[in-house]
Design an enzyme around this catalytic site. Sequence first.
Site, PDB file in Angstrom:
ATOM      1  CB  CYS A  56      -0.558  15.859  15.790  1.00 31.88           C
ATOM      2  SG  CYS A  56       0.643  16.896  14.686  1.00 31.88           S
ATOM      3  CG  HIS A 107      -0.489   0.108   2.566  1.00 28.82           C
ATOM      4  ND1 HIS A 107      -0.293   1.589   3.260  1.00 28.82           N
ATOM      5  CD2 HIS A 107       0.055  -0.730   3.211  1.00 28.82           C
ATOM      6  CE1 HIS A 107      -0.052   1.320   4.204  1.00 28.82           C
ATOM      7  NE2 HIS A 107       0.420   0.111   4.964  1.00 28.82           N
TER       8      HIS A 107
HETATM    9  N1  PLP Z   1       8.190   0.220   7.818  1.00 33.21           N
HETATM   10  C1  PLP Z   1       8.087   1.743   7.474  1.00 33.21           C
HETATM   11  C2  PLP Z   1       9.334   2.289   6.998  1.00 33.21           C
HETATM   12  C3  PLP Z   1       6.929   2.101   7.208  1.00 33.21           C
HETATM   13  O1  PLP Z   1       6.771   3.492   6.527  1.00 33.21           O
HETATM   14  C4  PLP Z   1       5.661   1.320   7.482  1.00 33.21           C
HETATM   15  C5  PLP Z   1       4.246   1.929   7.462  1.00 33.21           C
HETATM   16  O2  PLP Z   1       4.143   3.204   7.736  1.00 33.21           O
HETATM   17  C6  PLP Z   1       5.855   0.152   8.008  1.00 33.21           C
HETATM   18  C7  PLP Z   1       7.098  -0.645   7.993  1.00 33.21           C
HETATM   19  C8  PLP Z   1       4.585  -0.807   8.188  1.00 33.21           C
HETATM   20  O3  PLP Z   1       4.025  -1.180   7.200  1.00 33.21           O
HETATM   21  P1  PLP Z   1       2.603  -1.943   7.029  1.00 33.21           P
HETATM   22  O4  PLP Z   1       1.603  -0.714   7.031  1.00 33.21           O
HETATM   23  O5  PLP Z   1       2.646  -2.576   5.768  1.00 33.21           O
HETATM   24  O6  PLP Z   1       2.608  -2.830   8.022  1.00 33.21           O
END
Ligand code: PLP
Length: 682
Positions: free
Chosen positions: A334, A209
Amino acid sequence: MEIYLDANATTPVLAQARAAAMAAMADDFGNPSSVHSTGLKARALMDAVRARARRVLGAPNGQLLFLSGATEGIQTAVLSALHALRGAHSGGGTRPELLLYGATEHKAVPEALKHWNALLGLDLQVLAIPVGRDGRHDLAWLREHAPRAGLVCTMAANNETGVISDLDGIAAALAGTTALWMVDGVQALGKLPLRLADRRIDYAPFSGHKLYAPKGIGLLYVREGAPFTPLLAGGGQEGSLRSGTENMSGIAALGAVLAALEDGQSFRDAATLEAYRQRLAEELQRAFPGLVFNAPPELSLPTTLNFSVPGVSSRLLLDLFDAADMRMSGGSACSASKAQPSFVLEAMGLPEWQTASAVRLSFGPATEAAFIDEACARIRDCGESLRDSCLNPALQRQAAPAEGLTRFVVEGACCYLLADAASARCVIVDPLPELVERLAQWVRCQGYTLAAVLQTHGASAAGVAELCDAELGLPIEPGAVDALGWPQGVEQVTIGSRWLTRVSRPHGAVSYLVHDGSGVPMAFTGETTDAMAFEHAVNADTLLLPARDDDERFARTLRSERAAATGVTKASRELGVDALQAMLRAHPDLLLVDVREPYEQRLSQWPDLGVPVKTQAVPLSGLLDALPGWLALPPEVPVLFFCRSGNRSAQAARALHRLGHAQAWSLAGGLALWPRPLGLAA
Ligand code: PLP
């Protein structure tokens, strides 16, 4: 049109990915474990997507598993590594002492390390690898600690700042050690060549996503020979490495995104993305003089900007951008009233003001030039709007002259500013240290004379005098005002057609009455919460304004307090769409009130109720001035407040209702949840 600039949080689903997902749900809906033709088709699709992913990630060998997303990938990798470390120990091998993760890692990483470390009873020390001012890992520190580490976790690119890690430098620091290495590749997918197989990376999680696939689909790369323990056991899917029937619509959509990456049609190249970012950066700097970028652009993804504007909170900027239909996010979490500083920027050692006021702008690699044009135009509008509101300290342009009473609240404590445009004079009551800079900016920008800075209680009076002297540049002569800021030798302080007098309260506290030609419209009561204590000094409808308002009452009146003694309803004041339709039919005289701040109001449209209604723009900070007018309305006339999310309007409706207007309502969910136009024609 919505300008969505929060791609590092999530992205819309690409048109071809939507079509692929629909086909996998409607036509090719087979279970890839079935041996009949429908199942075989599904398996072929899954195999083709996996092959594509191997090409895109540079991972011809090793395992590439489909799973629900990066958080699951991170758990699986951490569990696999830690389970192997436990096994090595019980087998008599030398046991590492440390689990290391980058200080700016997504929370999923340190939390998974702590969780599995505790659950597996390993009791290893979990340590953050420090980062420098540029957001990159301290490689000297890593070299020193890596020989004692069992697992090292470093992200490929940071989600808040876009800072790209020096993976080759990290690989060199780990050379010769037995530490396993996980690289969180979430923000790098589609933006950086990862060459997984060329590096000694053991685990790399990805999330669909963040790159135009739907939520709920992800990938985990596991190097050939790296330890593995399944997180999910069951039907043996994914070669028994991850059980559970595969998310075929997600896999199909991810496949379409990977295909688009490979054919290069839908995604812009790095130079184009860099040029987009440059345009946005220049526009931001022009719109918000003094703006600083919180990460070095040359070390960051070309799709991310993280910035702070001195004296302007991230909350305020996000509200401003949101009003212009531009979605960005805080560089930090926030809460409703106060921004938490960003731990990522704190780890980089940035000054407090930058960590507390950061905003992240991020766009996806499929962005079109016309979108960037529109984003730049809206950024310009936002800068203009803030300029007119006297809120950016770097801008001293005169705004529309302010008039009346403004209230500021910091964690329940209230500060008031009473202004008179005709005489260009104002008075501040109960200034709070957190607001001094903002108030000073406001007074300077308006060009008003500050008649007095008054305290209702002595708690911080000495400090306030100093603050005012230094920050506001107030000509407070020693001895010219008393301990609470009242000018010596005068009976009243005049602000245009109104004037303030003092009433002594017990324990050296003071209340201030505001008079006009017709009586006492308001009183600053200080810490006295008992309205009846003012029975002899004010009239039934005087607004009694406290120094603290923890239950968001805004004001009391003697009349409302007497009525409260006979019971106040606590029912919700929110109106949903059906109730609003019914109300509009019964009360075409409804008054619609926008309680967003002026810098937001300037940028956006009024909601279209489908029928003409009377409207009024009264920011929540100026609500007190408007309350008497609404209280004087015929009791059956509904006053409907709205704002962006429904929070501020709910406060306004509750306050007016508690003061005695039974028909005080707010638009449930705010503008964010309402269809546009609202189409409420009867
Ligand atoms: N790692 C990073 C750098 C992310 O930006 C995110 C999501 O915000 C995640 C891990 C977690 O991903 P997921 O939403 O697919 O569990």
